[in-house]
Design a protein around this motif. Structure first.
Motif, PDB file in Angstrom:
ATOM      1  N   VAL A 145       2.626  55.762 150.906  1.00  0.00           N
ATOM      2  CA  VAL A 145       1.265  56.306 150.905  1.00  0.00           C
ATOM      3  C   VAL A 145       0.739  56.636 149.511  1.00  0.00           C
ATOM      4  CG1 VAL A 145       1.361  57.182 153.257  1.00  0.00           C
ATOM      5  CG2 VAL A 145       2.152  58.634 151.374  1.00  0.00           C
ATOM      6  N   GLY A 146       1.624  56.708 148.497  1.00  0.00           N
ATOM      7  CA  GLY A 146       1.155  56.973 147.143  1.00  0.00           C
ATOM      8  C   GLY A 146       0.872  58.440 146.897  1.00  0.00           C
ATOM      9  N   CYS A 147       0.405  58.732 145.686  1.00  0.00           N
ATOM     10  CA  CYS A 147       0.213  60.130 145.281  1.00  0.00           C
ATOM     11  C   CYS A 147      -1.245  60.441 144.958  1.00  0.00           C
ATOM     12  CB  CYS A 147       1.092  60.439 144.064  1.00  0.00           C
ATOM     13  SG  CYS A 147       2.856  60.206 144.340  1.00  0.00           S
TER      14      CYS A 147
ATOM     15  N   ALA B 276      -8.881  59.134 146.491  1.00  0.00           N
ATOM     16  CA  ALA B 276      -9.466  58.050 147.286  1.00  0.00           C
ATOM     17  C   ALA B 276      -8.695  57.878 148.588  1.00  0.00           C
ATOM     18  CB  ALA B 276      -9.468  56.757 146.483  1.00  0.00           C
ATOM     19  N   PRO B 277      -8.734  58.874 149.479  1.00  0.00           N
ATOM     20  CA  PRO B 277      -7.941  58.808 150.711  1.00  0.00           C
ATOM     21  C   PRO B 277      -8.316  57.644 151.616  1.00  0.00           C
ATOM     22  CG  PRO B 277      -9.489  60.650 150.784  1.00  0.00           C
ATOM     23  CD  PRO B 277      -9.500  60.139 149.386  1.00  0.00           C
ATOM     24  N   ASN B 278      -9.524  57.087 151.442  1.00  0.00           N
ATOM     25  CA  ASN B 278      -9.925  55.976 152.307  1.00  0.00           C
ATOM     26  C   ASN B 278      -9.126  54.714 152.014  1.00  0.00           C
ATOM     27  OD1 ASN B 278     -11.710  54.953 154.418  1.00  0.00           O
ATOM     28  ND2 ASN B 278     -12.580  53.653 152.810  1.00  0.00           N
TER      29      ASN B 278
ATOM     30  N   GLN C 142      -7.021  62.968 153.753  1.00  0.00           N
ATOM     31  CA  GLN C 142      -6.911  62.450 155.117  1.00  0.00           C
ATOM     32  C   GLN C 142      -5.442  62.136 155.391  1.00  0.00           C
ATOM     33  OE1 GLN C 142      -9.575  59.134 155.892  1.00  0.00           O
ATOM     34  NE2 GLN C 142     -11.011  59.842 154.348  1.00  0.00           N
ATOM     35  N   PRO C 143      -4.713  63.060 155.994  1.00  0.00           N
ATOM     36  CA  PRO C 143      -3.291  62.789 156.274  1.00  0.00           C
ATOM     37  C   PRO C 143      -3.123  61.531 157.118  1.00  0.00           C
ATOM     38  CG  PRO C 143      -3.835  65.095 156.674  1.00  0.00           C
ATOM     39  CD  PRO C 143      -5.135  64.384 156.460  1.00  0.00           C
ATOM     40  N   SER C 144      -2.149  60.720 156.770  1.00  0.00           N
ATOM     41  CA  SER C 144      -1.887  59.485 157.515  1.00  0.00           C
ATOM     42  C   SER C 144      -0.864  59.738 158.607  1.00  0.00           C
ATOM     43  CB  SER C 144      -1.369  58.392 156.568  1.00  0.00           C
ATOM     44  OG  SER C 144      -2.309  58.121 155.551  1.00  0.00           O
TER      45      SER C 144
ATOM     46  N   PRO D 296       0.255  65.349 145.960  1.00  0.00           N
ATOM     47  CA  PRO D 296      -1.157  65.134 146.315  1.00  0.00           C
ATOM     48  C   PRO D 296      -1.945  66.411 146.596  1.00  0.00           C
ATOM     49  CG  PRO D 296       0.230  63.536 147.420  1.00  0.00           C
ATOM     50  CD  PRO D 296       1.159  64.505 146.759  1.00  0.00           C
ATOM     51  N   LYS D 297      -1.347  67.370 147.300  1.00  0.00           N
ATOM     52  CA  LYS D 297      -2.083  68.595 147.609  1.00  0.00           C
ATOM     53  C   LYS D 297      -2.374  69.398 146.341  1.00  0.00           C
ATOM     54  CE  LYS D 297      -0.382  69.073 152.351  1.00  0.00           C
ATOM     55  NZ  LYS D 297       0.410  69.895 153.306  1.00  0.00           N
ATOM     56  N   VAL D 298      -1.399  69.453 145.439  1.00  0.00           N
ATOM     57  CA  VAL D 298      -1.600  70.152 144.167  1.00  0.00           C
ATOM     58  C   VAL D 298      -2.627  69.403 143.328  1.00  0.00           C
ATOM     59  CG1 VAL D 298      -0.475  70.937 142.040  1.00  0.00           C
ATOM     60  CG2 VAL D 298       0.733  71.083 144.230  1.00  0.00           C
ATOM     61  N   PHE D 299      -2.512  68.073 143.333  1.00  0.00           N
ATOM     62  CA  PHE D 299      -3.451  67.239 142.574  1.00  0.00           C
ATOM     63  C   PHE D 299      -4.877  67.451 143.080  1.00  0.00           C
ATOM     64  CE2 PHE D 299      -5.789  63.561 141.286  1.00  0.00           C
ATOM     65  CZ  PHE D 299      -5.239  63.166 140.077  1.00  0.00           C
ATOM     66  N   SER D 300      -5.052  67.478 144.406  1.00  0.00           N
ATOM     67  CA  SER D 300      -6.366  67.669 144.992  1.00  0.00           C
ATOM     68  C   SER D 300      -6.949  69.022 144.590  1.00  0.00           C
ATOM     69  CB  SER D 300      -6.288  67.564 146.517  1.00  0.00           C
ATOM     70  OG  SER D 300      -7.543  67.761 147.105  1.00  0.00           O
TER      71      SER D 300
END
Length: 425
Positions: free
Chosen positions: A184-186, A192-194, A164-166, A125-129
């Protein structure tokens, strides 16, 4: 359909493929359900045709090279599974076949690099973002780029939200009524962190304690469905180690593709020592709408607040929710439970939107045709909101709706419910 696949492939995956081919009676009910058959009208681009192609390749009667173009065009949407009167597990067949055949494929260096990049970026996720943010700067140049580079830029939203870290643990509000684990998915953490934030709020509001187990990762669906079986097995086993199903009432996902992927674990590990562990795990997996829908049926779901005005919501069936998991009524029931909401049915609702995991990156021309068709069908209902239950569908529909000039919001079903609980709908 009689076959000799087990003779050539006497392992667990060979048994999975042989069983699927055995079940096919070549009736043709799958043809009108298939998106690529609807677009191309070619028997070899239908489930029935592809089953014959895979059978011939597996038995050594047809070179993989000849069958590959037709098999690559399969979205894996599993609409054929819903349509099939014989119960052919086509999803297991195409997934197992891709895992067996990919090591034998002769791909160009550019194609190999693109696929490798997808499988490295999507599960991180961080790389994707970061990649999405960089992509936004290149977005104005998209019309000048080749299709392979233009398609991922076209799918990017107008703004990439902050992640938004969960929290690892979300306590309940009020009386505790259950305990679940959450995947939590990728991609959705970046795009769409919401989705996740809304999921945790709705579960807590309904007395459900949520644990996000440490060590979890990508569900493995992207790797598995692109033939990277070795990588998929690593991801599958990491999740089996992270989640102890005995500790939870359910293991939840809010992404249809991920949930379907989790439920595939027994087929992926068929014939291997950890198959029983995978079965125990998969038995606890539920989509968030499936879980909340059960609470609604039992009269245990907290009633949402009425909308501020009458709202029409066009509900899009994500393929991996409706076809792969058989979950159709629950999300509709949850939306209808909101006073003031009317759920609209979409013309050609069973037809895939063209997202299909990495399909809109690997087959952009066909994916675009399906995306345009889906957006037109949805917008023809003149909705106030569009709801679905999968990040890929969300991205695809939002992209094509915007290209058609529509400002209608595209939301996850759980986001709509969350807004209703907060009195903001």
């Amino acid at each position: 359909m009689n076959n000799d696949i087990r003779t050539h492939h006497p392992d667990g995956q060979g048994e999975v493929m042989a069983h699927a081919v055995d079940a096919c009676v070549h009736c043709g009910f799958c043809l009108p359900a298939c998106p690529t058959y609807a677009l191309l009208g070619d028997e070899m681009d239908s489930p029935r045709g592809r089953i014959v192609l895979m059978k011939e390749v597996l038995e050594g009667a047809l070179p993989l090279y000849d069958a590959a173009p037709h098999l690559d065009r399969c979205l894996g949407c599993q609409a054929c599974v819903t349509a099939c009167p014989s119960g052919v597990p086509y999803g297991e067949l195409i997934t197992s076949f891709r895992g067996w055949s990919e090591p034998q494929r002769q791909r160009s260096p550019l194609d190999r690099a693109k696929r490798a990049a997808i499988l490295k970026i999507l599960p991180a996720p961080k790389v994707f973002s970061l990649a999405a943010r960089v992509g936004q700067f290149a977005k104005p140049l998209a019309p000048l780029l080749p299709t392979a580079l233009r398609s991922p830029l076209d799918l990017l939203p107008e703004r990439v939200p902050a992640m938004q870290p969960s929290a690892a643990f979300t306590p309940v509000r009020g009386q505790r009524r259950g305990r679940v684990a959450f995947l939590v998915g990728c991609a959705q953490q970046a795009l769409a962190p919401n989705f996740n934030a809304a999921t945790l709020r709705v579960l807590a509001r309904n007395g459900i304690e949520v644990v996000i187990p440490d060590g979890q990762g990508c569900c493995g669906a992207a790797a598995l469905h692109t033939g990277a079986r070795g990588e998929a097995l690593k991801l599958v086993r990491a999740n089996l180690a992270a989640f102890n199903p005995d500790d939870f009432d359910a293991i939840l996902s809010n992404a249809a593709g991920c949930g379907a992927g989790l439920k595939e674990y027994p087929a992926i590990l068929h014939g291997l020592p950890d198959e029983a562990q995978a079965r125990a795990f998969a038995a606890k997996v539920q989509d968030i709408s499936e879980f909340l829908g059960a609470l609604l049926e039992e009269g245990e779901l907290e009633p949402p607040m009425p909308t501020s005005r009458p709202l029409t919501v066009a509900y899009h069936d994500a393929c991996h929710l409706a076809h792969a998991q058989g979950v159709r009524s629950a999300p509709r029931a949850l939306l209808r439970a909101i006073p003031g909401v009317t759920v609209l049915e979409v013309p050609e609702g069973d037809l895939c939107c063209g997202s299909a995991g990495t399909y809109n990156l690997e087959q952009p021309e066909l994916a675009t045709q399906l995306g345009v068709r889906k957006a037109k069908n949805i917008l023809s209902t003149a909705p106030d909101l569009i709801a679905s239950g999968n990040i890929g569908c969300h991205t695809q529909i939002q992209s094509h709706a915007r290209r058609q000039g529509s400002p209608v919001p595209v939301m996850h079903t759980i986001e709509v419910l969350d807004l209703a609980y907060r009195g903001e709908l």
